[in-house]
Design an enzyme around this catalytic site. Sequence first.
Site, PDB file in Angstrom:
ATOM      1  N   ARG A   5      -4.244  18.832  47.687  1.00 26.84           N
ATOM      2  CA  ARG A   5      -3.215  18.995  49.659  1.00 26.84           C
ATOM      3  C   ARG A   5      -4.009  18.399  50.059  1.00 26.84           C
ATOM      4  NH1 ARG A   5      -4.992  24.152  51.484  1.00 26.84           N
ATOM      5  NH2 ARG A   5      -5.778  22.627  53.216  1.00 26.84           N
ATOM      6  N   HIS A  12      -3.976  23.395  55.595  1.00 24.25           N
ATOM      7  CA  HIS A  12      -2.770  24.244  54.352  1.00 24.25           C
ATOM      8  C   HIS A  12      -1.549  24.877  55.915  1.00 24.25           C
ATOM      9  CE1 HIS A  12      -1.212  28.500  52.981  1.00 24.25           C
ATOM     10  NE2 HIS A  12      -1.358  28.848  54.359  1.00 24.25           N
ATOM     11  N   TYR A  38     -13.752  23.079  55.758  1.00 24.45           N
ATOM     12  CA  TYR A  38     -14.030  23.479  54.047  1.00 24.45           C
ATOM     13  C   TYR A  38     -13.972  22.014  52.874  1.00 24.45           C
ATOM     14  CZ  TYR A  38      -9.514  24.795  53.976  1.00 24.45           C
ATOM     15  OH  TYR A  38      -7.632  24.283  54.047  1.00 24.45           O
TER      16      TYR A  38
HETATM   17  C1  LIG Z   1       0.042  38.857  48.505  1.00 25.54           C
HETATM   18  C2  LIG Z   1      -0.155  37.633  48.620  1.00 25.54           C
HETATM   19  N1  LIG Z   1      -1.601  38.122  49.531  1.00 25.54           N
HETATM   20  C3  LIG Z   1      -2.316  37.001  50.592  1.00 25.54           C
HETATM   21  C4  LIG Z   1      -1.422  36.050  51.004  1.00 25.54           C
HETATM   22  C5  LIG Z   1      -1.958  34.975  51.986  1.00 25.54           C
HETATM   23  N2  LIG Z   1      -1.883  33.274  51.702  1.00 25.54           N
HETATM   24  C6  LIG Z   1      -0.995  32.857  51.998  1.00 25.54           C
HETATM   25  S1  LIG Z   1      -0.990  31.377  51.677  1.00 25.54           S
HETATM   26  C7  LIG Z   1      -1.724  31.893  50.865  1.00 25.54           C
HETATM   27  C8  LIG Z   1      -2.718  31.015  49.431  1.00 25.54           C
HETATM   28  C9  LIG Z   1      -1.885  30.418  48.591  1.00 25.54           C
HETATM   29  O1  LIG Z   1      -2.219  29.473  47.724  1.00 25.54           O
HETATM   30  P1  LIG Z   1      -1.286  28.385  46.975  1.00 25.54           P
HETATM   31  O2  LIG Z   1      -0.960  29.807  45.653  1.00 25.54           O
HETATM   32  O3  LIG Z   1      -2.106  28.219  45.652  1.00 25.54           O
HETATM   33  O4  LIG Z   1       0.186  28.346  47.565  1.00 25.54           O
HETATM   34  P2  LIG Z   1      -0.461  26.840  48.454  1.00 25.54           P
HETATM   35  O5  LIG Z   1      -0.462  27.254  49.803  1.00 25.54           O
HETATM   36  O6  LIG Z   1      -2.029  25.920  47.687  1.00 25.54           O
HETATM   37  O7  LIG Z   1       0.931  26.240  48.650  1.00 25.54           O
HETATM   38  C10 LIG Z   1      -2.290  32.986  50.390  1.00 25.54           C
HETATM   39  C11 LIG Z   1      -3.300  33.575  50.120  1.00 25.54           C
HETATM   40  C12 LIG Z   1       0.054  36.164  51.282  1.00 25.54           C
HETATM   41  N3  LIG Z   1       1.270  35.637  51.488  1.00 25.54           N
HETATM   42  N4  LIG Z   1       0.648  36.590  49.652  1.00 25.54           N
END
Ligand SMILES: Cc1ncc(C[n+]2csc(CCOP(=O)(O)OP(=O)(O)O)c2C)c(N)n1
Length: 355
Positions: A255, A259, A268
């Site tokens: 990435r 985010h 970070y």
């Molecule tokens: C069930 C849930 N827990 C926490 C969150 C908060 N949250 C939003 S994005 C994220 C990270 C997800 O990372 P990843 O699965 O690697 O996907 P990426 O954003 O890197 O595409 C989190 C924890 C959420 N949206 N849904």
Amino acid sequence: MARVLPAESDLRRVIGDGETVPDGEVEGLSEEDLLELHRRLVLLRTYDERSVVYHRQGRIGTYAIFWGHEAMQVGGTYALEDADWIFPSYRESAIGLLRGMPVSTVLSWWRGHPSGWWNPADWNVASICVPIGTHVPHAAGLAWGKKLRGERSCAIAFFGDGATSEGAFHEGANFAAVMRAPVVLFCNNNQWAISTPLSAQTAAETLADKAAGYGIPGVRVDGGDVLAVHEATREAVDRARAGEGPTLIEAVTYRCAPHATADDPTAYIDLGRVEEERGRECVGRYEAYLRRLGLLSDEAAEAVRADAAQLMRDGVAAAEAEPPADPLLLFAHAFADPPASFESDLAELRRVLGG
Ligand SMILES: Cc1ncc(C[n+]2csc(CCOP(=O)(O)OP(=O)(O)O)c2C)c(N)n1
Ligand SMILES: [Mg+2]
């Protein structure tokens, strides 16, 4: 411990580096296909870059940037037929464009406008899933339903590395494997879940290794190589259609954007690594490949970019031309059995709104 180095050598790749690593090719892709893949990559890249600008201009809300993820989305979906279903996360918010969905629809979603919500059956694209991993069981269930009905179509669910730590991912993957549901579990391993690095996400050596626990194949592919992604997904789709059940694809990338527009990764992330990865981004790598084949000129590339830019201008104009949403819509379809206070609350809201 899971840790993926830049340009890791054991990932499946087709595109060479123009120097020591030779280019491969994917059987069954014509020159038209290769150029169509390019058009789609540029469409998504343009959508993403313009969306960040629209956010800065206050024209859309918080936006999840997918710069550098285009090859996974384009390569993966190009292996599908229109009857196959796509289950996107917020990282694949614009994937409907690849099915012909209007730009204004997706921009409206990011504007929080009701015209941004579509009927999934119109495009065979499910709603954009924001809760992490909760769409994996949906995709498994839909695919199982297709199988029960004797239809040939399948589903693909896109989710991140962080999603593989969620219960919903486990339930969906296990269910799909046991039922031999025709679904492709496509993990975008961009090595970050907001500020949580992959090394803190899992003790597994690779995310693809998790497939062994479900009794399904796990495939690792270079997520920045649109052709390798396409080929791996096509094989997974063939398996699904042949009744052999799901495949877990781990597409490895990095990435190299925040985010989302609300994030400051400088708190970070290693900026040196980000710069290195930005230099290997997927659209440029594919354009260099097409140029080595003699298939892409400067003029042709510029024309593709100009078309995409015009689509965005028209799309944002159409989204902004939507009349403001009626706040009462928030409550439509919210309750099958409204609570006792609902009628009086609604009457009060109507009075406040002057309606
Ligand atoms: C069930 C849930 N827990 C926490 C969150 C908060 N949250 C939003 S994005 C994220 C990270 C997800 O990372 P990843 O699965 O690697 O996907 P990426 O954003 O890197 O595409 C989190 C924890 C959420 N949206 N849904
Ligand atoms: Mg991630």
